[in-house]
Enzyme design. Structure first.
Site, PDB file in Angstrom:
ATOM      1  N   CYS A 113       0.836  -0.944  -0.229  1.00 45.15           N
ATOM      2  CA  CYS A 113      -0.286   0.180   0.235  1.00 45.15           C
ATOM      3  C   CYS A 113       0.793   1.160  -0.067  1.00 45.15           C
ATOM      4  CB  CYS A 113      -0.677  -0.040   1.245  1.00 45.15           C
ATOM      5  SG  CYS A 113      -1.660  -1.700   1.523  1.00 45.15           S
ATOM      6  N   HIS A 255      -3.251   6.606   2.451  1.00 48.45           N
ATOM      7  CA  HIS A 255      -3.999   5.095   2.127  1.00 48.45           C
ATOM      8  C   HIS A 255      -5.428   5.047   3.064  1.00 48.45           C
ATOM      9  CE1 HIS A 255      -4.183   1.037   0.900  1.00 48.45           C
ATOM     10  NE2 HIS A 255      -3.820   1.130   2.154  1.00 48.45           N
ATOM     11  N   ASN A 285      -9.587  -0.644  -0.184  1.00 47.84           N
ATOM     12  CA  ASN A 285      -8.984  -0.766   0.010  1.00 47.84           C
ATOM     13  C   ASN A 285      -8.272  -1.098  -1.527  1.00 47.84           C
ATOM     14  OD1 ASN A 285      -6.182  -1.293   0.627  1.00 47.84           O
ATOM     15  ND2 ASN A 285      -6.254  -1.945   2.799  1.00 47.84           N
TER      16      ASN A 285
END
Ligand code: UT7
Length: 328
Positions: A113, A255, A285
């Site tokens: 990520c 994020h 996500n």
């Protein structure tokens, strides 16, 4: 040394949606639990026949259009991903071919990520030294193909998508530039979020597949704690290094893993919700793609304007983390 700025952004989300209601049919969960504990309502899912590189190409074309550049103008391609088309060749090479670029330097960045911030930071060095002029950086994932749809702890979180940015030289007299970036990794915590049978350590045998080792394994609670801790440390580092007062930031793009994580980080820095760019509710996500997708959406709808100060901060499997401040 040259200054570097983002010349254009683009993003792409596959059309098909996987809603919380759809997930209620797959695992023992409720839409209300997912929304309350994560903030997510739906995520995009890549159909058979479309691959990570296709998502990248769509996002890249949009970024090139905004930058008024052609694929032949690119000097380098970096693709941050943990769910590329294949491990070999790299997805970056596939994209280089699909876009019709010259025989330029292309590679994948594996930092989960945090990958887009890792990618921008690497690209920044090549622009600063003058070695390259236009670099395509993409964060792209097809996580729905590596998520375990029998594990309610993980399958509710992840979605697919791609976000791209073209980094190039700041013309004389302009203020736009990447001001600072800070990258970290703590490999001792690698077991908290992993894809066990994805390399050579555990070959892809029938036994490994029966044990579902080819799918994402996550210790959610531990990842959560580390996420809040590392994101705050990393963002603070960027503020300290530049001397920028957090009150003067125009936007924070964190994020997007869980709304409770982004809320905690924003609260720590006393950044009001209106200044935090969040699309998690619609996208879930998407790992390396969350920040560039959120960035592109906010550039296109006019929230982000030239010369505004933006703080990006991420954490991910590795465990990796990264922060970056730019004057857009
Ligand atoms: O990009 C980085 C990737 N990962 C992350 O950022 C993940 C970070 N972690 C998280 O987002 C959260 O830890 C989760 C969303 C994964 C889990 O939320 P939580 O509030 O930490 O739940 P928990 O693990 O503390 O579990 C609480 C309860 C448990 O039941 P019991 O043991 O208390 O009876 C879980 O079994 O909630 C249960 N649970 C669920 N219930 C309904 C876990 N997942 C679900 C679910 N639906 N999907």
């Amino acid at each position: 040394m040259y200054k570097a700025k983002i010349l254009g952004t683009g993003s792409y989300l596959p059309e098909k949606l996987l809603t919380n209601q759809d997930l209620e049919k797959l695992v023992e969960t409720t839409s209300a639990w997912i929304t309350e504990r994560t903030g997510i309502r739906e995520r995009h899912i890549t159909p058979v026949g479309q691959n990570n590189s296709d998502l990248c190409v769509q996002a890249a074309r949009r970024a090139l259009d905004m930058a008024r550049l052609e694929p032949k103008d690119l000097d380098m391609i970096l693709i941050a991903t943990v769910s590329g088309d294949q491990t070999m060749p790299s997805t970056a090479c596939v994209v280089q071919n699909k876009l019709g670029c010259r025989d330029i330097f292309a590679l994948d960045v594996t930092a989960a990520c945090s990958g887009f911030i890792y990618g921008l930071t690497i690209a920044h060095q090549f622009i600063q030294t003058g070695m390259y002029k236009n670099i395509l950086v993409i964060g792209a994932e097809v996580l729905t193909r590596i998520v375990d749809y029998t594990d309610r702890n993980t399958c509710i979180l992840f979605g697919d998508g791609a976000g791209a940015a073209i980094l190039g030289r700041t013309p004389e007299g302009e203020k736009s530039e990447i001001l600072t970036s800070h990258l970290h990794a703590d490999g001792s915590l690698g077991n908290l979020l992993e894809l066990p049978a994805s390399g050579t350590a555990i070959p892809l045998t029938y036994e490994a597949i029966d044990q579902r080792l080819h799918l994402v394994k996550m210790q959610g609670k531990e990842v959560f704690k580390n996420a809040v801790r590392t994101m705050t440390i990393c963002a603070q580092e960027a503020l300290d290094n530049t001397g920028i007062d957090k009150g003067t930031l125009d936007w924070m793009i964190p994020h997007q893993a869980n709304m409770r994580i982004t809320d905690s980080v924003a609260r720590y820095f006393e950044i009001p919700k209106e200044k935090v760019i969040i699309n998690l509710e619609r996208t879930g996500n998407t790992s390396s793609a969350t920040i560039p997708i959120a960035l592109d959406e906010a550039v296109r709808d006019g929230r982000i304007q030239r010369n505004q100060l933006i703080l990006m901060v991420a954490f991910g499997a590795g465990l990796t983390s990264g922060s970056l401040i730019m004057r857009f």
